[in-house]
Scaffold this motif. Structure first.
Motif, PDB file in Angstrom:
ATOM      1  N   ILE A  21       0.916  -1.602  -0.128  1.00  0.00           N
ATOM      2  CA  ILE A  21      -0.037   0.199   0.437  1.00  0.00           C
ATOM      3  C   ILE A  21       0.836   0.875   0.602  1.00  0.00           C
ATOM      4  O   ILE A  21       0.850   2.122  -0.709  1.00  0.00           O
ATOM      5  CB  ILE A  21      -1.073  -0.190   1.197  1.00  0.00           C
ATOM      6  N   ARG A  78       1.687   0.988  -4.033  1.00  0.00           N
ATOM      7  CA  ARG A  78      -0.075   1.722  -5.216  1.00  0.00           C
ATOM      8  C   ARG A  78       0.136   2.701  -4.355  1.00  0.00           C
ATOM      9  O   ARG A  78      -0.906   4.150  -5.445  1.00  0.00           O
ATOM     10  CB  ARG A  78      -0.835   0.875  -4.022  1.00  0.00           C
ATOM     11  N   TRP A 103      -7.237   5.222  -0.050  1.00  0.00           N
ATOM     12  CA  TRP A 103      -5.992   4.977   0.089  1.00  0.00           C
ATOM     13  C   TRP A 103      -6.163   4.558   1.271  1.00  0.00           C
ATOM     14  O   TRP A 103      -5.310   3.939   2.141  1.00  0.00           O
ATOM     15  CB  TRP A 103      -5.689   5.585  -0.046  1.00  0.00           C
ATOM     16  N   LYS A 107      -7.951   4.578   4.233  1.00  0.00           N
ATOM     17  CA  LYS A 107      -8.549   3.831   4.890  1.00  0.00           C
ATOM     18  C   LYS A 107      -8.354   2.882   4.411  1.00  0.00           C
ATOM     19  O   LYS A 107      -8.236   1.335   5.996  1.00  0.00           O
ATOM     20  CB  LYS A 107     -10.361   4.010   4.109  1.00  0.00           C
ATOM     21  N   ALA A 108      -7.403   2.270   3.542  1.00  0.00           N
ATOM     22  CA  ALA A 108      -7.266   1.288   3.528  1.00  0.00           C
ATOM     23  C   ALA A 108      -5.820   0.430   4.383  1.00  0.00           C
ATOM     24  O   ALA A 108      -5.590  -0.910   4.036  1.00  0.00           O
ATOM     25  CB  ALA A 108      -6.157   0.948   1.303  1.00  0.00           C
ATOM     26  N   TYR A 109      -5.434   1.713   4.373  1.00  0.00           N
ATOM     27  CA  TYR A 109      -3.870   1.300   5.799  1.00  0.00           C
ATOM     28  C   TYR A 109      -3.988   1.714   6.516  1.00  0.00           C
ATOM     29  O   TYR A 109      -3.343   0.260   6.958  1.00  0.00           O
ATOM     30  CB  TYR A 109      -3.001   2.896   4.593  1.00  0.00           C
ATOM     31  N   ARG A 151      -7.287   0.164   7.788  1.00  0.00           N
ATOM     32  CA  ARG A 151      -7.494  -1.591   7.875  1.00  0.00           C
ATOM     33  C   ARG A 151      -6.496  -2.275   7.665  1.00  0.00           C
ATOM     34  O   ARG A 151      -6.755  -3.319   8.025  1.00  0.00           O
ATOM     35  CB  ARG A 151      -9.006  -1.600   6.484  1.00  0.00           C
ATOM     36  N   ALA A 152      -5.262  -1.827   7.059  1.00  0.00           N
ATOM     37  CA  ALA A 152      -4.163  -3.345   7.173  1.00  0.00           C
ATOM     38  C   ALA A 152      -3.466  -3.109   7.968  1.00  0.00           C
ATOM     39  O   ALA A 152      -3.280  -4.116   8.597  1.00  0.00           O
ATOM     40  CB  ALA A 152      -3.282  -2.923   5.765  1.00  0.00           C
TER      41      ALA A 152
END
Length: 429
Positions: free
Chosen positions: A394, A398, A413, A415-417, A419-420
């Motif tokens: 990420i 990305r 992006w 939010k994805a980080y 969650r990860a």
């Protein structure tokens, strides 16, 4: 009754350095298992030096199971983690306290050497939780030969003495810290050792180099609180982590160039010019944390030769965590797997879980089930390593795409980080 007799007869030798080896020995001892420790001081320039953030599962074990709350090393409880890009955009604002279970410990940042000293002292003094409070026995000589015996493994040391163990547990980053059994010197076992060394060597060649500085906290212009950790991610596939490790010191861990100019013995000015040029290449860092705190601290530190550590963080996971012919040699922690450095030390947390899980298994289950347990644990570790790999994917891949600049995609992006990171830390909270 038979199971209790087998438990009392079992003897284990733990081999390794750094934090993992004494922690493995303590975990075995807390389960009532006889344990010897062959401990070797970690190399000065290695991943076992520098700073670390212990996860709640480990701090809880140290304070509750080992009753070390009164012997806490110098450091800071960490409650917040911030991530920025080189253009000052906020990538992540993670409340670490909100990830913990109600009765869990805390995220704790300190020097690795302090935790190592604490664990070694505990190995020597015995335990109040065991009926006899036996200390861990220390072995001060290298292994020169191992033979199969009725008890498991007859181990001969450099001083000529021999001891028998049911199993040898290798926690060392040195893949050959434990020699082959004399009965294992055949093509299959020798080829397996060669394969292990080849895997680790290739992973090291592909690994980024990290530079870990212990620096004085700036007297002013300091934007972080004592309970905060910050990360700066550069678009050129570089990362930097800033951790306050005591009331007056911070630890800066940063990706460094691998072309040799940072080798020990290089002149301080050459060292610094190489590092600052490497980080300024492409796009300069505009964040105030770099300009007003980190860069001045490093500029001052270079000629004064403050403590610094350089190390690689290879990524690998061996196929088998026990060695033929009788699976008496067990590999865990860095002897079995490794992953990249992150702002919160997930790789170390995986090592610690190895210690907790293996000691509990050996105390409560038939030894015949050991290989199945190690295979199951390996699958868990592969999944946890994939979560760590997602963090790099990420931030370093990305984020480099053009769509990152668009507001809508930027929020997706971030939010994805978030969650990860929550997925990566969940097993250790």
């Amino acid at each position: 009754m038979l199971r209790q007799q087998a438990k009392e007869a079992a003897k284990f030798l733990v081999v390794g350095e750094g934090i993992v080896a004494p922690l493995m020995a303590l975990c075995l001892r807390e389960q009532g298992l006889h344990t010897d420790l062959l401990f070797r001081k970690a190399e000065v320039q290695s991943r076992d030096a520098g700073s670390i953030i212990l996860p709640p599962s480990v701090t809880q074990f140290l304070t509750e199971d080992l009753n070390l709350s009164g012997a806490q090393p110098p450091g800071n409880i960490i409650s917040s983690y911030y991530s920025y890009d080189n253009r000052k955009s906020v990538l992540l604002n993670l409340n670490l306290e909100g990830l913990k279970h109600d009765e869990a410990g805390s995220f704790f940042c300190c020097q690795r050497s302090e935790i190592e000293k604490l664990l070694m002292r505990e190995c020597q003094r015995g335990s109040g939780y065991l009926e006899h409070g036996n200390p861990v026995s220390f072995i001060n000589d290298d292994i020169i030969r191992m033979d199969s015996s009725l008890e498991g493994v007859k181990t001969t040391f450099a001083n000529g003495q021999s001891r028998s163990y049911s199993h040898i547990i290798n926690c060392s980053r040195n893949m050959n810290a434990v020699p082959l059994l004399s009965t294992s010197v055949n093509d299959i076992c020798v080829d397996y050792r060669k394969e292990i060394n080849s895997i680790v060597s290739r992973a090291s060649d592909q690994s980024p180099l990290y530079l870990d500085w212990t620096l004085p906290l700036p007297s002013d212009n300091w934007e972080l609180q004592q309970d905060e950790v910050a990360e700066i991610v550069h678009r050129q596939s570089k990362k930097m982590y800033v951790r306050p490790v005591s009331a007056n010191q911070m630890c800066v861990t940063m990706t460094a160039p691998k072309h040799g100019t940072l080798a020990s013995g290089s002149k301080p000015a050459q060292h610094f010019n190489s590092l600052s040029g490497f980080w300024s290449a492409g796009e300069e860092i505009s964040h105030n944390l770099w300009k007003t705190a980190i860069l001045p601290a490093i500029t001052e530190a270079v000629p004064k030769d403050y403590k610094k550590v350089e190390y690689l963080t290879p990524t690998y996971c061996l196929k088998s965590w026990s060695e033929l012919p009788n699976n008496r040699i067990i590999r865990i922690g860095p002897a079995a797997h490794s992953t990249t450095t992150q702002a919160i030390d997930v790789g170390d947390a995986i090592d610690f879980q190895d210690c907790f899980g293996l000691s509990e298994f050996l105390a409560k289950n038939p030894i015949e089930e050991l290989v199945n347990y190690l295979n199951d644990r390996r699958e868990e570790v592969v999944d946890e390593m994939n979560q760590v790999a997602a963090l790099d994917d990420i931030t370093l891949k990305r984020r480099g795409k053009g769509t990152y600049a668009l507001t809508r995609n930027y929020h997706i992006w971030t939010k994805a980080y978030s969650r990860a990171w929550k997925r990566a830390l969940r097993p250790f909270c």
